[in-house]
Design an enzyme around this catalytic site. Structure first.
Site, PDB file in Angstrom:
ATOM      1  N   GLU A 168       0.817  -1.227   0.000  1.00  0.00           N
ATOM      2  CA  GLU A 168       0.000   0.000   0.000  1.00  0.00           C
ATOM      3  C   GLU A 168       0.849   1.275   0.000  1.00  0.00           C
ATOM      4  OE1 GLU A 168      -3.069  -0.224   3.047  1.00  0.00           O
ATOM      5  OE2 GLU A 168      -4.125  -1.777   1.925  1.00  0.00           O
ATOM      6  N   GLU A 287      -5.593  -8.312  -0.430  1.00  0.00           N
ATOM      7  CA  GLU A 287      -6.266  -7.958   0.830  1.00  0.00           C
ATOM      8  C   GLU A 287      -7.729  -7.695   0.498  1.00  0.00           C
ATOM      9  OE1 GLU A 287      -4.754  -5.125   3.667  1.00  0.00           O
ATOM     10  OE2 GLU A 287      -2.681  -5.585   3.101  1.00  0.00           O
TER      11      GLU A 287
HETATM   12  O1  AHR Z   1      -5.176  -5.885   6.951  1.00  0.00           O
HETATM   13  C1  AHR Z   1      -5.059  -4.765   7.759  1.00  0.00           C
HETATM   14  C2  AHR Z   1      -4.331  -3.628   7.053  1.00  0.00           C
HETATM   15  O2  AHR Z   1      -5.123  -3.151   6.004  1.00  0.00           O
HETATM   16  C3  AHR Z   1      -3.027  -3.961   6.396  1.00  0.00           C
HETATM   17  O3  AHR Z   1      -1.961  -3.916   7.277  1.00  0.00           O
HETATM   18  C4  AHR Z   1      -2.897  -2.881   5.357  1.00  0.00           C
HETATM   19  O4  AHR Z   1      -2.151  -3.300   4.256  1.00  0.00           O
HETATM   20  C5  AHR Z   1      -4.321  -2.520   5.033  1.00  0.00           C
HETATM   21  O5  AHR Z   1      -4.527  -1.160   5.089  1.00  0.00           O
END
Ligand code: AHR
Length: 495
Positions: A168, A287
């Protein structure tokens, strides 16, 4: 609905059923690893948790972060335990003891039959740390870092195949946040060095943190301009929540996911055209989940403690329906989405929860994840469907019936996944399956509950599937009743 075996989208890459463990909250300490626990094995890994992970058949697990990786020094987590430092973990403002690091996690992943998708730190570090780390992990021996691994007790290389170039990096919250130009240059040069160490690896270039980022999709266009040749995948991340308590609208959020995927594909293909490239960029949705229940309680936690209960969302029944729809979105894009990771796996926005020193239990979202992972292997087929539709606050023309279909040619099985988004009425569905001669119904699994807010706890599994779904098959016509607000898996097999 018409299902025909020749309406192929693509073979499903099993890695879309991947998940994620970050050094965050109680995911590792108290989740995966709890040496004093009565069910811990000789290495301190909880066997009860491993059993639940195995039920999900998770093929690949992303590690060690997440936001955490952007200030992580991998060297802290290897070698003799007594030499490992306590560090301030900046992303989640906790103390990281480094009791678990790369080697321990590789051992655990083997025990749960999963590969690891390893992320490198492109926040505070860069080319040098990454090339040393991959030498440590993947080089057989006879060099500084591979010999260090051998000295640490790991004679054979871990051979980690999949690597994320940071996490990210478009997000202002990220330690070492970068502009698209800065990230693109750093990622392409780091990826180049990593592939010089081990040309067999695959790399994931960081895409946007979610579809609402102001820099989306310009971020993808600019960064891929730099990383297109070296990377094999671009990442997507997305979390949803029912903030406004509007279930009809909430259940349609998977339509935003479809749109996000399509836009990223279009952006990748634009760069492909611009570069006159023959290579097609694939997507890693590494994610995804529901995340909003724990936000308030987390704001009250004290900083700088070890493994506090962070991001411990307790999921309800409607969350399970949306999770089912999100998984179906991957199946409908099986030609381009080749990896995905439910974020996360244990305790932290997770299908599996634990009590420290106590039991492990399944959240509501465990079930659709398990069903699609176990029964969604094969070829994804286009579900040609005509469904009544509705409009909500954010979306129009939302089909009440959301669907995906997987044909397992080897086992001669056909699995139909369906959500009925109608909150008050059941829907009768007729499915033409004439191209599947001699197939019979195996079972019709249903996850349903009168209360959309019903949750599971360590004491009571309130939301659990049953196999009394209403389906019959005659002369190539499958007739099913999909109860109001329900998740359904209709399984057929050739006899
Ligand atoms: O999964 C929780 C968080 O969400 C992770 O650390 C990040 O990559 C995202 O913002």
């Amino acid at each position: 609905m018409i299902i025909d075996k020749s309406f192929r989208i693509s073979k499903v890459d099993e890695r879309i059923y991947g998940s994620f463990i970050e050094h965050l909250g109680r995911a590792v300490y108290g989740g995966v690893f709890e040496p004093g626990h009565p069910d811990a094995d000789e290495n301190g890994f909880r066997k009860d948790v491993m059993e639940l992970v195995k039920k999900l058949q998770v093929p690949i697990i992303r590690y060690p972060g997440g936001n955490m990786v952007s200030a992580y020094d991998w060297e802290d987590g290897v070698g003799p335990k007594e030499d490992r430092p306590n560090r301030l973990e900046l992303a989640w403002r906790t103390i990281e003891t480094n009791d678990v690091g790369t080697n321990e996690f590789m051992e655990w992943s083997k025990k749960v039959n999963a590969e690891v998708m390893m992320a490198i730190n492109l926040g505070t570090r860069g080319i040098d740390a990454a090339r040393n780390f991959i030498e440590y992990c993947n080089h057989p021996g006879g060099s500084k870092y591979s010999d260090l691994r051998i000295q640490h007790g790991y004679k054979y290389p871990h051979n980690i195949k999949t690597w994320c170039l940071g996490n990210e990096m478009d997000g202002p919250w990220q330690v070492g946040h970068k502009t698209a130009e800065e990230y693109g240059r750093l990622a392409s040069e780091t990826g180049k060095a990593m592939k010089l160490v081990d040309p067999s690896i695959e790399l994931v270039s960081c895409g946007s943190s979610n579809s609402k980022m102001p820099t989306f999709p310009e971020w993808e266009a600019t960064t891929l301009d730099h990383t297109y040749d070296v990377a094999d995948y671009v990442s997507l991340h997305q979390y949803y929540g029912n903030h406004e308590n509007d279930t009809a609208n909430y259940l349609a959020k998977s339509m935003d996911m479809d749109h996000f995927i399509k836009t990223v594909i279009a952006t990748c293909d634009y760069i492909k055209a611009k570069k006159r490239s023959k290579k097609t960029m694939m997507l890693s949705f590494d994610e995804w989940n529901v995340w909003y229940h724990s936000t308030q309680q987390d704001s009250k936690l004290e900083p700088w403690t070890v493994a506090p209960p962070q991001l411990e969302d307790v999921y309800n029944f409607e969350d399970a329906l949306l999770v089912g729809s999100m998984l179906m979105s991957f199946l409908r894009h099986a030609d381009r989405v080749k990896m995905a990771a439910m974020a996360q796996l244990v305790n932290v926005i997770a299908p599996i929860m634990t009590e420290n020193g106590g039991k492990a239990w399944k959240q509501t979202i465990f079930y659709p994840y398990m069903h699609v992972s176990v029964f969604g292997r094969g070829v994804s087929l286009h579900p040609v469907i005509s469904s009544p539709k509705y409009d909500s606050k954010e979306f129009t023309d939302i089909p009440y019936i959301d669907s995906a279909v997987v044909h397992n040619e080897e086992n001669e099985e056909l699995n139909v996944f369906l959500v009925n988004r109608h909150l008050t009425e059941g829907i009768d569905l007729s499915i033409d399956v004439r191209s599947f001669e001699d197939y019979q119904i195996v079972e019709h699994i249903v996850l349903e509950h009168d209360d959309m807010k019903a949750t599971n706890t360590v004491i009571k599994e309130e939301v659990a599937p049953h196999t009394n779904g209403n389906s019959k098959l005659q002369d190539g016509l499958l007739e099913s009743r999909l109860n109001k607000g329900s998740w359904n898996v209709i399984r057929l097999k050739k006899y």
